[in-house]
Write a protein that holds these residues in place. Structure first.
Motif, PDB file in Angstrom:
ATOM      1  N   ARG A   6       0.704  -1.311  -0.048  1.00  0.00           N
ATOM      2  CA  ARG A   6       0.015  -0.214   0.036  1.00  0.00           C
ATOM      3  C   ARG A   6       1.028   1.277   0.064  1.00  0.00           C
ATOM      4  O   ARG A   6       2.027   1.102   0.547  1.00  0.00           O
ATOM      5  N   VAL A   7       0.403   2.182  -0.383  1.00  0.00           N
ATOM      6  CA  VAL A   7       1.192   3.523  -0.496  1.00  0.00           C
ATOM      7  C   VAL A   7       0.839   4.258   0.707  1.00  0.00           C
ATOM      8  O   VAL A   7      -0.443   4.480   1.323  1.00  0.00           O
ATOM      9  N   LYS A   8       2.035   4.554   1.465  1.00  0.00           N
ATOM     10  CA  LYS A   8       1.973   5.116   2.857  1.00  0.00           C
ATOM     11  C   LYS A   8       2.180   6.486   2.546  1.00  0.00           C
ATOM     12  O   LYS A   8       1.542   7.341   3.472  1.00  0.00           O
ATOM     13  N   LYS A   9       3.098   7.137   1.895  1.00  0.00           N
ATOM     14  CA  LYS A   9       3.297   8.428   1.660  1.00  0.00           C
ATOM     15  C   LYS A   9       3.845   8.971   0.408  1.00  0.00           C
ATOM     16  O   LYS A   9       4.746   8.011  -0.471  1.00  0.00           O
ATOM     17  N   VAL A  10       3.470   9.929  -0.278  1.00  0.00           N
ATOM     18  CA  VAL A  10       3.913  10.442  -1.478  1.00  0.00           C
ATOM     19  C   VAL A  10       4.609  11.713  -1.284  1.00  0.00           C
ATOM     20  O   VAL A  10       3.759  12.692  -0.680  1.00  0.00           O
ATOM     21  N   GLU A  11       5.961  11.815  -1.714  1.00  0.00           N
ATOM     22  CA  GLU A  11       6.295  13.293  -1.521  1.00  0.00           C
ATOM     23  C   GLU A  11       7.381  13.621  -2.652  1.00  0.00           C
ATOM     24  O   GLU A  11       8.060  12.902  -2.870  1.00  0.00           O
ATOM     25  N   GLU A  12       6.855  14.637  -3.288  1.00  0.00           N
ATOM     26  CA  GLU A  12       7.713  15.047  -4.754  1.00  0.00           C
ATOM     27  C   GLU A  12       7.720  13.798  -5.523  1.00  0.00           C
ATOM     28  O   GLU A  12       6.978  13.214  -6.307  1.00  0.00           O
ATOM     29  N   ASP A  13       9.177  13.414  -5.597  1.00  0.00           N
ATOM     30  CA  ASP A  13       9.760  12.094  -6.309  1.00  0.00           C
ATOM     31  C   ASP A  13       9.851  10.893  -5.511  1.00  0.00           C
ATOM     32  O   ASP A  13      10.462   9.880  -6.114  1.00  0.00           O
ATOM     33  N   GLU A  14       9.343  10.916  -4.308  1.00  0.00           N
ATOM     34  CA  GLU A  14       9.655   9.746  -3.577  1.00  0.00           C
ATOM     35  C   GLU A  14       8.361   9.025  -3.160  1.00  0.00           C
ATOM     36  O   GLU A  14       7.261   9.843  -2.829  1.00  0.00           O
ATOM     37  N   VAL A  15       8.097   7.844  -3.076  1.00  0.00           N
ATOM     38  CA  VAL A  15       7.008   7.339  -2.633  1.00  0.00           C
ATOM     39  C   VAL A  15       7.415   6.133  -1.712  1.00  0.00           C
ATOM     40  O   VAL A  15       8.319   5.269  -1.932  1.00  0.00           O
ATOM     41  N   ILE A  16       6.756   6.250  -0.609  1.00  0.00           N
ATOM     42  CA  ILE A  16       6.988   5.030   0.597  1.00  0.00           C
ATOM     43  C   ILE A  16       5.751   3.769   0.447  1.00  0.00           C
ATOM     44  O   ILE A  16       4.632   4.286   0.686  1.00  0.00           O
ATOM     45  N   LEU A  17       6.201   2.742   0.088  1.00  0.00           N
ATOM     46  CA  LEU A  17       5.268   1.639   0.039  1.00  0.00           C
ATOM     47  C   LEU A  17       5.472   0.837   1.426  1.00  0.00           C
ATOM     48  O   LEU A  17       6.747   0.697   1.717  1.00  0.00           O
ATOM     49  N   GLU A  18       4.338   0.426   1.865  1.00  0.00           N
ATOM     50  CA  GLU A  18       4.512  -0.571   3.052  1.00  0.00           C
ATOM     51  C   GLU A  18       3.776  -1.817   2.551  1.00  0.00           C
ATOM     52  O   GLU A  18       2.717  -2.036   1.763  1.00  0.00           O
ATOM     53  N   PHE A  19       4.709  -2.874   2.946  1.00  0.00           N
ATOM     54  CA  PHE A  19       4.454  -4.368   2.482  1.00  0.00           C
ATOM     55  C   PHE A  19       4.093  -4.854   3.899  1.00  0.00           C
ATOM     56  O   PHE A  19       4.763  -4.938   4.798  1.00  0.00           O
ATOM     57  N   GLU A  20       3.288  -5.792   3.751  1.00  0.00           N
ATOM     58  CA  GLU A  20       2.779  -6.730   4.930  1.00  0.00           C
ATOM     59  C   GLU A  20       2.058  -8.058   4.302  1.00  0.00           C
ATOM     60  O   GLU A  20       1.929  -8.145   3.217  1.00  0.00           O
ATOM     61  N   GLY A  21       2.499  -9.092   5.249  1.00  0.00           N
ATOM     62  CA  GLY A  21       2.110 -10.546   5.056  1.00  0.00           C
ATOM     63  C   GLY A  21       2.987 -11.383   5.428  1.00  0.00           C
ATOM     64  O   GLY A  21       3.856 -11.146   5.944  1.00  0.00           O
ATOM     65  N   SER A  22       2.548 -12.604   5.142  1.00  0.00           N
ATOM     66  CA  SER A  22       3.398 -13.824   5.518  1.00  0.00           C
ATOM     67  C   SER A  22       4.578 -13.946   4.651  1.00  0.00           C
ATOM     68  O   SER A  22       5.670 -14.592   5.266  1.00  0.00           O
ATOM     69  N   PHE A  23       4.448 -13.371   3.478  1.00  0.00           N
ATOM     70  CA  PHE A  23       5.781 -13.660   2.510  1.00  0.00           C
ATOM     71  C   PHE A  23       6.064 -15.113   2.151  1.00  0.00           C
ATOM     72  O   PHE A  23       6.281 -15.961   3.257  1.00  0.00           O
ATOM     73  N   CYS A  24       6.301 -15.327   1.040  1.00  0.00           N
ATOM     74  CA  CYS A  24       6.403 -16.968   0.696  1.00  0.00           C
ATOM     75  C   CYS A  24       7.949 -17.288   1.082  1.00  0.00           C
ATOM     76  O   CYS A  24       9.034 -16.481   1.033  1.00  0.00           O
ATOM     77  N   ALA A  25       8.164 -17.963   1.963  1.00  0.00           N
ATOM     78  CA  ALA A  25       9.453 -18.659   2.555  1.00  0.00           C
ATOM     79  C   ALA A  25      10.438 -19.068   1.562  1.00  0.00           C
ATOM     80  O   ALA A  25      11.757 -18.979   1.631  1.00  0.00           O
ATOM     81  N   THR A  26      10.095 -19.577   0.513  1.00  0.00           N
ATOM     82  CA  THR A  26      10.999 -20.252  -0.684  1.00  0.00           C
ATOM     83  C   THR A  26      11.236 -19.116  -1.627  1.00  0.00           C
ATOM     84  O   THR A  26      12.241 -19.208  -2.267  1.00  0.00           O
ATOM     85  N   CYS A  27      10.568 -17.933  -1.617  1.00  0.00           N
ATOM     86  CA  CYS A  27      10.771 -16.925  -2.698  1.00  0.00           C
ATOM     87  C   CYS A  27      11.891 -15.967  -1.970  1.00  0.00           C
ATOM     88  O   CYS A  27      11.655 -15.883  -0.738  1.00  0.00           O
ATOM     89  N   GLY A  28      12.573 -15.162  -2.582  1.00  0.00           N
ATOM     90  CA  GLY A  28      13.517 -14.437  -2.133  1.00  0.00           C
ATOM     91  C   GLY A  28      12.655 -13.218  -1.650  1.00  0.00           C
ATOM     92  O   GLY A  28      11.735 -12.659  -2.510  1.00  0.00           O
TER      93      GLY A  28
END
Length: 68
Positions: free
Chosen positions: A22-44
């Motif tokens: 999800r987009v957490k913050k947008v400032e000029e040419d910078e975007v802060i994205l937040e990731f959450e979840g269990s994430f696949c253990a076999t994927c990097g």
């Protein structure tokens, strides 16, 4: 912003069972994205960030992870 929202929506559709972004913050040419979840253990972990990066490139957006 519309293109970025589409990229996020598509990422969440493809990876929603493991990770959501999800987009957490947008400032000029910078975007802060937040990731959450269990994430696949076999994927990097960085594969999720690369997937968002490559999806954004399809719309002419340049996204580079700076801090994880």
């Amino acid at each position: 912003m519309e293109k970025l929202n589409y990229v996020i929506k598509e990422f969440n559709r493809l990876h929603g069972s493991e990770a959501k972004a999800r987009v957490k913050k947008v400032e000029e040419d910078e975007v802060i994205l937040e990731f959450e979840g269990s994430f696949c253990a076999t994927c990097g972990l960085y594969d999720y960030f690369d997937d968002i990066k490559w999806g954004a490139m399809e719309f002419g957006l340049k996204i580079e992870p700076v801090e994880v």
